[in-house]
Design a protein around this motif. Structure first.
Motif, PDB file in Angstrom:
ATOM      1  N   ALA A   9      54.870  -6.802   7.739  1.00  0.00           N
ATOM      2  CA  ALA A   9      55.089  -7.088   9.323  1.00  0.00           C
ATOM      3  C   ALA A   9      54.081  -6.498  10.277  1.00  0.00           C
ATOM      4  N   ALA A  10      53.700  -5.255   9.836  1.00  0.00           N
ATOM      5  CA  ALA A  10      52.750  -4.449  10.510  1.00  0.00           C
ATOM      6  C   ALA A  10      51.319  -4.750  10.401  1.00  0.00           C
ATOM      7  N   GLU A  11      51.086  -4.846   9.181  1.00  0.00           N
ATOM      8  CA  GLU A  11      49.695  -5.158   8.659  1.00  0.00           C
ATOM      9  C   GLU A  11      49.704  -6.299   7.781  1.00  0.00           C
ATOM     10  N   PRO A  12      49.490  -7.494   8.384  1.00  0.00           N
ATOM     11  CA  PRO A  12      49.650  -8.642   7.156  1.00  0.00           C
ATOM     12  C   PRO A  12      48.584  -8.496   6.237  1.00  0.00           C
ATOM     13  N   VAL A  13      48.480  -9.144   5.139  1.00  0.00           N
ATOM     14  CA  VAL A  13      47.769  -9.136   4.104  1.00  0.00           C
ATOM     15  C   VAL A  13      47.361 -10.529   3.548  1.00  0.00           C
ATOM     16  N   VAL A  14      46.130 -10.526   3.122  1.00  0.00           N
ATOM     17  CA  VAL A  14      45.763 -11.907   2.665  1.00  0.00           C
ATOM     18  C   VAL A  14      45.151 -11.764   1.440  1.00  0.00           C
ATOM     19  N   LEU A  15      45.265 -12.944   0.618  1.00  0.00           N
ATOM     20  CA  LEU A  15      44.595 -12.894  -0.774  1.00  0.00           C
ATOM     21  C   LEU A  15      43.514 -13.666  -0.881  1.00  0.00           C
ATOM     22  N   LEU A  16      42.265 -13.331  -1.072  1.00  0.00           N
ATOM     23  CA  LEU A  16      40.975 -13.886  -1.008  1.00  0.00           C
ATOM     24  C   LEU A  16      40.646 -14.755  -2.299  1.00  0.00           C
ATOM     25  N   THR A  17      40.661 -16.009  -2.537  1.00  0.00           N
ATOM     26  CA  THR A  17      39.936 -16.440  -3.856  1.00  0.00           C
ATOM     27  C   THR A  17      38.603 -16.791  -3.820  1.00  0.00           C
ATOM     28  N   VAL A  18      37.709 -16.179  -4.363  1.00  0.00           N
ATOM     29  CA  VAL A  18      36.402 -16.094  -4.584  1.00  0.00           C
ATOM     30  C   VAL A  18      35.626 -16.984  -5.748  1.00  0.00           C
ATOM     31  N   ASP A  19      34.750 -17.853  -5.263  1.00  0.00           N
ATOM     32  CA  ASP A  19      34.040 -18.501  -6.475  1.00  0.00           C
ATOM     33  C   ASP A  19      32.906 -17.561  -6.925  1.00  0.00           C
ATOM     34  N   PRO A  20      32.784 -17.059  -8.299  1.00  0.00           N
ATOM     35  CA  PRO A  20      31.798 -16.069  -8.413  1.00  0.00           C
ATOM     36  C   PRO A  20      30.507 -17.072  -8.650  1.00  0.00           C
ATOM     37  N   ASP A  21      30.529 -18.132  -8.849  1.00  0.00           N
ATOM     38  CA  ASP A  21      29.126 -18.943  -8.940  1.00  0.00           C
ATOM     39  C   ASP A  21      28.657 -18.755  -7.535  1.00  0.00           C
ATOM     40  N   ASP A  22      29.345 -18.825  -6.603  1.00  0.00           N
ATOM     41  CA  ASP A  22      28.613 -18.705  -5.188  1.00  0.00           C
ATOM     42  C   ASP A  22      27.939 -17.279  -4.813  1.00  0.00           C
ATOM     43  N   LEU A  23      27.972 -16.257  -5.806  1.00  0.00           N
ATOM     44  CA  LEU A  23      27.493 -15.043  -5.664  1.00  0.00           C
ATOM     45  C   LEU A  23      26.122 -14.769  -6.371  1.00  0.00           C
ATOM     46  N   ASP A  24      25.539 -14.108  -5.937  1.00  0.00           N
ATOM     47  CA  ASP A  24      24.163 -13.552  -6.696  1.00  0.00           C
ATOM     48  C   ASP A  24      24.723 -12.914  -7.814  1.00  0.00           C
ATOM     49  N   PRO A  25      24.278 -13.449  -8.993  1.00  0.00           N
ATOM     50  CA  PRO A  25      24.770 -12.973 -10.228  1.00  0.00           C
ATOM     51  C   PRO A  25      24.231 -11.650 -10.631  1.00  0.00           C
ATOM     52  N   GLN A  26      23.254 -11.093 -10.020  1.00  0.00           N
ATOM     53  CA  GLN A  26      22.596  -9.798 -10.034  1.00  0.00           C
ATOM     54  C   GLN A  26      23.381  -8.770  -9.359  1.00  0.00           C
ATOM     55  N   LEU A  27      24.210  -9.280  -8.632  1.00  0.00           N
ATOM     56  CA  LEU A  27      25.108  -8.277  -7.712  1.00  0.00           C
ATOM     57  C   LEU A  27      26.498  -8.187  -8.271  1.00  0.00           C
ATOM     58  N   LEU A  28      26.763  -9.045  -9.129  1.00  0.00           N
ATOM     59  CA  LEU A  28      28.118  -9.260  -9.657  1.00  0.00           C
ATOM     60  C   LEU A  28      28.313  -8.590 -11.087  1.00  0.00           C
ATOM     61  N   LYS A  29      29.214  -7.459 -11.238  1.00  0.00           N
ATOM     62  CA  LYS A  29      29.512  -6.694 -12.724  1.00  0.00           C
ATOM     63  C   LYS A  29      30.673  -6.601 -12.874  1.00  0.00           C
ATOM     64  N   ASP A  30      31.181  -6.838 -14.167  1.00  0.00           N
ATOM     65  CA  ASP A  30      32.350  -6.517 -14.810  1.00  0.00           C
ATOM     66  C   ASP A  30      32.280  -5.363 -15.457  1.00  0.00           C
ATOM     67  N   GLU A  31      33.085  -4.254 -14.949  1.00  0.00           N
ATOM     68  CA  GLU A  31      32.924  -3.065 -15.215  1.00  0.00           C
ATOM     69  C   GLU A  31      34.217  -2.274 -15.005  1.00  0.00           C
ATOM     70  N   ASN A  32      34.455  -0.944 -15.372  1.00  0.00           N
ATOM     71  CA  ASN A  32      35.625  -0.120 -15.173  1.00  0.00           C
ATOM     72  C   ASN A  32      34.795   1.201 -14.753  1.00  0.00           C
TER      73      ASN A  32
END
Length: 112
Positions: A56-79
């Motif tokens: 109520a004080a700080e609304p949160v939104v969930l963004l859905t992102v298409d990874p195909d629209d991102l630079d693949p060199q900047l996107l990494k699956d990691e822990n």
């Protein structure tokens, strides 16, 4: 892939043309990347980082992102915290046009 954020941070990003928040209370500049998750990881991410927020004080939104629209060199699956589960991380700003949906969330972090 998905990313939770406070609504005011997303509104600022749409005005700027790019999103630079890594996670709750974290910036891209400070963290070095933006945290994302896959659908099956959303409940755990919500529980660990967002469940205590007053929507109520700080609304949160969930963004859905298409990874195909991102630079693949900047996107990494990691822990980055020493576990074995891999999460997507973007090592650069998120272009707002890569966001395909923005949903308000309920108290469990589910889109409404």
């Amino acid at each position: 892939m998905y990313h939770y954020t406070v609504e005011s941070d997303w509104e600022a990003a749409t005005a700027a043309g790019e999103y630079r928040v890594s996670g709750r209370g974290l910036t891209l500049d400070g963290e070095g990347f933006i945290h994302f998750c896959y659908a099956g990881q959303r409940p755990g991410v919500w529980q660990r980082f967002w469940a205590d927020i007053d929507l109520a004080a700080e609304p949160v939104v969930l963004l859905t992102v298409d990874p195909d629209d991102l630079d693949p060199q900047l996107l990494k699956d990691e822990n980055t915290s020493g576990g074995t589960e891999l999460f997507p991380h973007l090592y650069g700003p998120l272009p707002v046009e890569a966001v395909t949906a923005v949903h308000a969330v309920d108290a469990a972090g589910n889109p409404v």
